[in-house]
Design an enzyme around this catalytic site. Structure first.
Site, PDB file in Angstrom:
ATOM      1  N   HIS A 180       1.164  -1.051   0.146  1.00 54.79           N
ATOM      2  CA  HIS A 180       0.051   0.179   0.149  1.00 54.79           C
ATOM      3  C   HIS A 180       0.904   1.112  -0.147  1.00 54.79           C
ATOM      4  O   HIS A 180       1.355   1.434   0.746  1.00 54.79           O
ATOM      5  CB  HIS A 180      -0.843   0.224   1.447  1.00 54.79           C
ATOM      6  CG  HIS A 180      -2.186   1.172   1.770  1.00 54.79           C
ATOM      7  ND1 HIS A 180      -2.010   2.002   2.368  1.00 54.79           N
ATOM      8  CD2 HIS A 180      -2.681   1.766   0.300  1.00 54.79           C
ATOM      9  CE1 HIS A 180      -3.044   2.769   2.088  1.00 54.79           C
ATOM     10  NE2 HIS A 180      -3.537   2.568   0.954  1.00 54.79           N
TER      11      HIS A 180
ATOM     12  N   GLU B  10       0.909  -0.550  -4.881  1.00 55.89           N
ATOM     13  CA  GLU B  10      -0.614   0.749  -5.381  1.00 55.89           C
ATOM     14  C   GLU B  10      -0.008   2.571  -4.887  1.00 55.89           C
ATOM     15  O   GLU B  10       0.368   1.826  -3.865  1.00 55.89           O
ATOM     16  CB  GLU B  10      -1.280   0.314  -3.777  1.00 55.89           C
ATOM     17  CG  GLU B  10      -2.842   0.636  -3.992  1.00 55.89           C
ATOM     18  CD  GLU B  10      -3.025   2.220  -3.697  1.00 55.89           C
ATOM     19  OE1 GLU B  10      -4.018   3.430  -3.412  1.00 55.89           O
ATOM     20  OE2 GLU B  10      -1.938   2.793  -2.944  1.00 55.89           O
TER      21      GLU B  10
ATOM     22  N   ASP C 221      -0.996   6.290  -5.406  1.00 57.57           N
ATOM     23  CA  ASP C 221      -1.335   7.546  -5.347  1.00 57.57           C
ATOM     24  C   ASP C 221      -1.629   8.139  -6.247  1.00 57.57           C
ATOM     25  O   ASP C 221      -0.369   8.620  -6.787  1.00 57.57           O
ATOM     26  CB  ASP C 221      -2.025   8.150  -3.938  1.00 57.57           C
ATOM     27  CG  ASP C 221      -2.641   7.030  -3.028  1.00 57.57           C
ATOM     28  OD1 ASP C 221      -4.049   6.586  -3.544  1.00 57.57           O
ATOM     29  OD2 ASP C 221      -2.131   6.600  -2.290  1.00 57.57           O
TER      30      ASP C 221
ATOM     31  N   HIS D 274      -0.729  10.798  -2.306  1.00 51.96           N
ATOM     32  CA  HIS D 274      -1.745  10.534  -1.876  1.00 51.96           C
ATOM     33  C   HIS D 274      -2.727  11.897  -1.423  1.00 51.96           C
ATOM     34  O   HIS D 274      -4.121  11.991  -1.322  1.00 51.96           O
ATOM     35  CB  HIS D 274      -1.723   9.648  -0.525  1.00 51.96           C
ATOM     36  CG  HIS D 274      -3.314   9.161  -0.037  1.00 51.96           C
ATOM     37  ND1 HIS D 274      -3.722  10.659   1.030  1.00 51.96           N
ATOM     38  CD2 HIS D 274      -3.769   8.262  -0.291  1.00 51.96           C
ATOM     39  CE1 HIS D 274      -5.213   9.759   1.878  1.00 51.96           C
ATOM     40  NE2 HIS D 274      -5.178   8.558   1.154  1.00 51.96           N
TER      41      HIS D 274
ATOM     42  N   GLU E 147      -4.090   4.029  -8.194  1.00 53.61           N
ATOM     43  CA  GLU E 147      -5.255   4.687  -7.998  1.00 53.61           C
ATOM     44  C   GLU E 147      -5.581   6.081  -8.292  1.00 53.61           C
ATOM     45  O   GLU E 147      -4.110   7.089  -7.759  1.00 53.61           O
ATOM     46  CB  GLU E 147      -5.670   4.372  -6.280  1.00 53.61           C
ATOM     47  CG  GLU E 147      -7.035   5.547  -5.468  1.00 53.61           C
ATOM     48  CD  GLU E 147      -6.729   5.271  -4.505  1.00 53.61           C
ATOM     49  OE1 GLU E 147      -6.266   4.684  -4.039  1.00 53.61           O
ATOM     50  OE2 GLU E 147      -8.149   6.404  -4.289  1.00 53.61           O
TER      51      GLU E 147
HETATM   52  O1  G3P Z   1      -6.589   1.830  -2.878  1.00 57.26           O
HETATM   53  C1  G3P Z   1      -6.843   0.936  -1.601  1.00 57.26           C
HETATM   54  C2  G3P Z   1      -6.767   2.463  -0.870  1.00 57.26           C
HETATM   55  O2  G3P Z   1      -5.423   2.627  -1.044  1.00 57.26           O
HETATM   56  C3  G3P Z   1      -7.612   3.358  -0.650  1.00 57.26           C
HETATM   57  O3  G3P Z   1      -7.979   4.867   0.238  1.00 57.26           O
HETATM   58  O4  G3P Z   1      -6.916   6.967   1.133  1.00 57.26           O
HETATM   59  O5  G3P Z   1      -5.642   4.732   1.313  1.00 57.26           O
HETATM   60  O6  G3P Z   1      -5.949   6.026  -1.277  1.00 57.26           O
HETATM   61  P1  G3P Z   1      -6.242   4.763   0.338  1.00 57.26           P
HETATM   62 MG    MG Z   2      -4.176   4.712  -2.418  1.00 57.59          MG
END
Ligand code: G3P
Ligand code: MG
Length: 239
Positions: free
Chosen positions: A15, A42, A44, A57, A109
């Site tokens: 993450h 993953e 952002d 993020h 994302e």
């Molecule tokens: O993509 C899963 C997760 O990353 C979604 O929440 O706020 O951590 O981007 P966040």
């Molecule tokens: Mg995310």
């Protein structure tokens, strides 16, 4: 759209890179995730005011950089002067190149702001097209962004992010041609996992940092967990 017809995702995805082990959404974090044994990360992506996709993020700069302001209000040149743990904020292009060199796949994302959905999707699709060939999934909480991506790059696998699977959960992935759902694990129940499986969608969950919870989710049939501590989740899986 059939489950696994054209998309496979690993059981454990780091993450924001491996946010529990290295600065989030950083190239150093991607390298750390690879060293920990991750196959995918993953991260952002947001748009600068002049339309460049960067890996970040938050809506605002404060938490990660100590600077003030909103990412979407600043041009790329200003954002690149902001440091996260001593390094410039990565561009999407730079991140994809790093992942290609590391042999990692990507769950990209899209963090859309109202009104920038189409531009964000187009810039993400363009960066992916220019970048190294990677296994990937593009996800978003924003259905307009996913719909825009479907229009400009229908070949890119899409995932609908959701805090909770409502009774009409099928509608969103069907509207944007998504093969995967990515749900907050805290709201997920075994019956919902069964329903998603029966409908032939892949199901990933976030953010799972407790190995016991990961074990339970896998036992329910969840395909993938997204974790800040992917090494801890992978260790329990092989233990
Ligand atoms: O993509 C899963 C997760 O990353 C979604 O929440 O706020 O951590 O981007 P966040
Ligand atoms: Mg995310």
């Amino acid at each position: 759209m059939a489950r696994n017809q054209y998309l496979t995702i690993p059981r454990v995805i780091g993450h924001r890179g491996a946010a529990g082990r290295a600065p989030e959404n950083s190239l150093a974090g991607f390298r750390r995730a690879a060293a920990l044994g991750c196959r995918w990360v993953e991260f952002d992506v947001r748009l600068s005011s002049d339309g460049h996709p960067i890996v970040f993020h938050d809506k605002t700069l404060e938490r990660m950089t100590g600077q003030t302001g909103e990412v979407s209000a600043m041009p790329l040149s200003a954002l690149l002067k902001c440091k996260v743990a001593g390094a410039p904020i990565p561009t999407l292009e730079g991140a994809l190149a790093e992942l290609g060199a590391l042999g990692l796949g990507a769950n990209v994302e899209m963090k859309a702001e109202a009104g920038d959905e189409a531009a964000l999707a187009a810039s993400v699709a363009a960066a992916i097209a220019r970048g190294p060939p990677l296994p990937l999934l593009v996800s978003s909480f924003s259905l307009p962004a996913l719909a825009a991506l479907f229009r400009v790059a229908p070949e890119l696998p899409r995932g609908v992010l959701t805090e909770r699977l409502m009774t009409n959960w099928r509608d969103a992935p069907q509207r944007v041609g998504a093969a995967a759902l990515v749900c907050n694990h805290q709201t997920l129940h075994r019956s919902a996992v069964r329903a998603v499986q029966a409908a032939d969608f892949l199901l990933a969950t976030y953010t799972v940092n407790d190995p016991d919870r990961a074990r339970e989710l896998f036992a329910w049939g969840v395909d993938s967990v997204i974790s800040d501590v992917p090494d801890a989740i992978m260790a329990q899986r092989s233990g």
